[in-house]
Scaffold this active site. Structure first.
Site, short mmCIF file in Angstrom:
data_model
loop_
_atom_site.label_atom_id
_atom_site.label_comp_id
_atom_site.label_asym_id
_atom_site.label_seq_id
_atom_site.Cartn_x
_atom_site.Cartn_y
_atom_site.Cartn_z
N VAL A 15 3.98 -38.30 74.63
CA VAL A 15 5.20 -37.98 75.48
C VAL A 15 6.02 -39.73 75.59
O VAL A 15 7.28 -39.90 75.47
CB VAL A 15 5.85 -37.12 76.11
CG1 VAL A 15 6.96 -36.72 77.03
CG2 VAL A 15 4.98 -35.59 75.40
N LYS A 104 5.61 -28.60 82.10
CA LYS A 104 5.35 -27.54 82.57
C LYS A 104 4.26 -26.07 83.23
O LYS A 104 4.23 -25.18 83.85
CB LYS A 104 5.40 -26.57 81.08
CG LYS A 104 3.72 -26.55 80.31
CD LYS A 104 4.31 -27.50 79.14
CE LYS A 104 3.35 -28.49 78.46
NZ LYS A 104 3.09 -28.34 77.14
N GLU A 128 13.89 -30.04 80.86
CA GLU A 128 14.48 -29.98 79.69
C GLU A 128 13.23 -29.68 78.22
O GLU A 128 13.22 -29.02 77.74
CB GLU A 128 15.72 -30.67 78.95
CG GLU A 128 16.36 -30.22 78.13
CD GLU A 128 16.50 -28.73 77.43
OE1 GLU A 128 17.71 -28.91 78.77
OE2 GLU A 128 15.83 -28.13 77.27
N GLY A 133 10.02 -28.64 73.42
CA GLY A 133 9.81 -29.65 73.19
C GLY A 133 11.38 -30.08 72.42
O GLY A 133 11.73 -30.15 74.14
N GLY A 186 -0.40 -34.20 67.94
CA GLY A 186 -0.07 -34.55 68.59
C GLY A 186 0.47 -33.73 69.36
O GLY A 186 1.08 -33.31 70.50
N GLU A 189 -2.19 -29.36 73.43
CA GLU A 189 -2.72 -29.95 74.60
C GLU A 189 -4.01 -30.78 74.76
O GLU A 189 -4.92 -30.25 73.64
CB GLU A 189 -2.82 -28.64 75.78
CG GLU A 189 -1.34 -27.37 75.78
CD GLU A 189 -0.42 -28.06 76.73
OE1 GLU A 189 -0.60 -29.45 77.45
OE2 GLU A 189 0.65 -28.60 75.31
N ASP A 200 -0.53 -21.91 77.60
CA ASP A 200 0.44 -22.40 77.46
C ASP A 200 2.35 -22.18 77.70
O ASP A 200 3.25 -22.27 78.31
CB ASP A 200 0.57 -23.90 76.46
CG ASP A 200 2.16 -24.84 76.53
OD1 ASP A 200 1.75 -25.09 77.22
OD2 ASP A 200 3.15 -24.13 75.54
N LYS A 204 5.53 -21.14 80.10
CA LYS A 204 6.41 -21.82 79.84
C LYS A 204 7.63 -20.21 79.69
O LYS A 204 8.79 -20.53 80.19
CB LYS A 204 6.71 -22.30 77.43
CG LYS A 204 6.18 -23.73 77.87
CD LYS A 204 5.59 -23.79 76.86
CE LYS A 204 5.30 -25.04 76.21
NZ LYS A 204 4.85 -25.32 74.90
N GLY A 309 5.33 -32.47 69.87
CA GLY A 309 5.30 -33.75 69.50
C GLY A 309 6.37 -34.58 70.14
O GLY A 309 7.30 -34.06 71.57
N1 HSE Z 1 0.73 -27.70 73.23
C1 HSE Z 1 2.06 -27.52 73.46
C2 HSE Z 1 2.97 -26.89 72.62
C3 HSE Z 1 2.94 -29.46 73.08
O1 HSE Z 1 1.88 -27.17 71.17
O2 HSE Z 1 3.46 -26.08 71.88
C4 HSE Z 1 4.30 -29.08 73.87
O3 HSE Z 1 4.75 -27.81 74.89
#
Ligand code: HSE
Length: 438
Positions: A15, A104, A128, A133, A186, A189, A200, A204, A309
């Site tokens: 990122v 997050k 944001e 993403g 990419g 995580e 994850d 979120k 990404g």
């Molecule tokens: N690993 C996370 C996903 C990256 O695949 O959504 C974006 O937050």
């Protein structure tokens, strides 16, 4: 504009590199991008070859040096993980600097502490990039949908698992192989368990829930099931029955019960879920994310786009930097924050018991292939007042039969009582799968 806005970047991974690329190529972007300058970058390893060129004079290994650099106005934290990221964010706030973060995990657990410190210091912490993403979802929840009573937020908010599920459904590629691909691209995580175990997505949805309903819930108590235990046979059966399987994260406002405190009860959960093929979220494939927000009076609105990404996430980070640059451009002084953008909590919320979650269920029950077994299973549902939407026998052989049941909407308590009774039937070998269903 006079002085440029100095950016201190903590982290130059996927990122961070995406952010630097945007800032280094302002041509044809918003004119404000030219007023933003990268003045400090903290990296783990100074020797690592990089796909972009950063002047060595602004590179260092100690993130504290970047935060303390007087030329840095805004600290961009894209290191990820909880520590040292949380401590660095708090340090930047104490130094009177606004923060932009894609983190997050930190915001889901320490969001209130961070927001309150930021508000005392008169700075912004903008997030944001933490959810969805490149999809603008944080700002719409804070600002554009502010006049609504939000009822429910339903999202596909993990790109890696959506990429895996889409490939499993369409190309029948084995789970492990697709996960490796997602890592190379990419999306995943650092520890992909966070993706496939649903953690994850739980981070979120905790963040989205806080913004949608105005108060935070205890992140660690969110019921969370990932796709790591999902069998491809259930993806196949779902497909044959006219459904797609997606990892959904849901936050829903429940009715307050009599005698309940002022705190708002919320059902928040993450689990693989069957969606009818015609559902707006069913067609969201690959690394794309989508978030369906239901509110009064807007009805339904869906936000869709690339959910992970370098490019998409960097797009969201730079949007936040621009927000802060825009405020500086107006000459606002610290201590006078825009309440919508700062988005502090404005009411108490709490997690309702998982038993209060009302939804349909998909069950795959392995049974002996004996006459009357479907009838007995049907009776068990009826005794607990659970209506069946469909019941199908998929496979009958010497080793037994597989019966797939889709229920109508029931609460968690009715469901677990029914399951106990089914499990106790002598013809039942086992309940092999239980998945949510819309
Ligand atoms: N690993 C996370 C996903 C990256 O695949 O959504 C974006 O937050």
């Amino acid at each position: 504009m006079g002085k440029k806005i100095g950016i201190g970047l903590l982290g130059l991974g996927t990122v961070g590199t995406g952010v630097a690329k945007i800032l280094q190529t302002p041509d044809k972007r918003h004119p404000l991008v030219r007023d933003i300058e990268l003045v400090g970058v903290a990296v783990k390893n100074l020797e690592r070859p990089r796909e972009i060129s950063i002047p060595t004079s602004i590179l260092c290994q100690d993130p504290n040096l970047v935060i303390d650099n007087p030329a840095v106005d805004v600290v961009v934290e894209v290191i990820g993980g909880i520590e040292p990221a949380r401590t660095l964010i708090m340090r930047a706030i104490r130094a009177g600097k606004s923060v932009v973060t894609a983190n997050k995990a930190v915001i889901a657990r320490h969001g209130e502490e961070i927001a309150s410190a930021a508000s005392k210091a008169g700075v912004y912490v903008l997030i944001e990039a933490a959810v969805g993403g490149g999809i603008p979802i944080i700002e719409p929840l804070k600002q554009s949908l502010g006049g609504n009573r939000i009822k429910k937020v339903t999202g596909i908010i993990n790109g890696t698992t959506n990429y895996i599920l889409s490939k499993m459904a369409k190309e029948k590629v084995p789970y492990k192989e697709v996960l490796e691909e997602a890592q190379k691209l990419g999306y995943a995580e650092a520890d992909p368990a966070a993706d496939v175990e649903g953690l994850d997505a739980a981070d979120k949805i905790a963040i989205l829930s806080g913004l949608a309903f105005g108060g935070s819930v205890e992140r660690t108590n969110i019921p969370t099931h990932g796709i790591n235990k999902l069998k491809s046979i259930d993806v196949d059966y779902a497909n044959q029955l006219g459904y797609r399987v997606k990892l959904l994260a849901v936050a829903e406002c429940l009715e307050k019960k009599e005698n309940e405190t002022n705190s708002l009860p919320l059902a928040v959960w993450v689990q693989p879920t069957l969606l009818p093929k015609e559902h707006p979220l069913a067609g969201v494939n690959g690394v794309n994310n989508a978030i369906l927000v239901e509110g009064d009076p807007i009805g339904q609105v869906m936000f869709y786009g690339p959910g992970a990404g370098a490019g998409p996430t960097a797009s969201a980070v730079v949007a936040d930097i621009l927000n802060i640059a825009g405020i500086n451009f107006l000459g606002e002084k610290s201590g006078c924050l825009d309440p919508l953008l700062a988005a502090s909590s404005w009411r108490m919320c709490h997690l309702a018991s998982p038993n209060e979650i009302i939804q349909k269920h998909y069950l795959r029950v392995k049974t002996l292939d004996t006459p009357g077994v479907i009838g007995k299973i049907g009776t068990a549902f009826g005794e607990h007042d659970v209506s069946i939407q469909s019941i199908v026998q998929f496979d009958a052989s010497q080793s037994g039969a597989e019966i797939v049941v889709i229920t109508q909407e029931v609460n968690g308590e009715q469901m677990s009582k029914t399951l106990k009774e089914i499990q106790a039937l002598k013809e039942v070998i086992g309940i092999e799968a239980q998945i949510g269903c819309l």
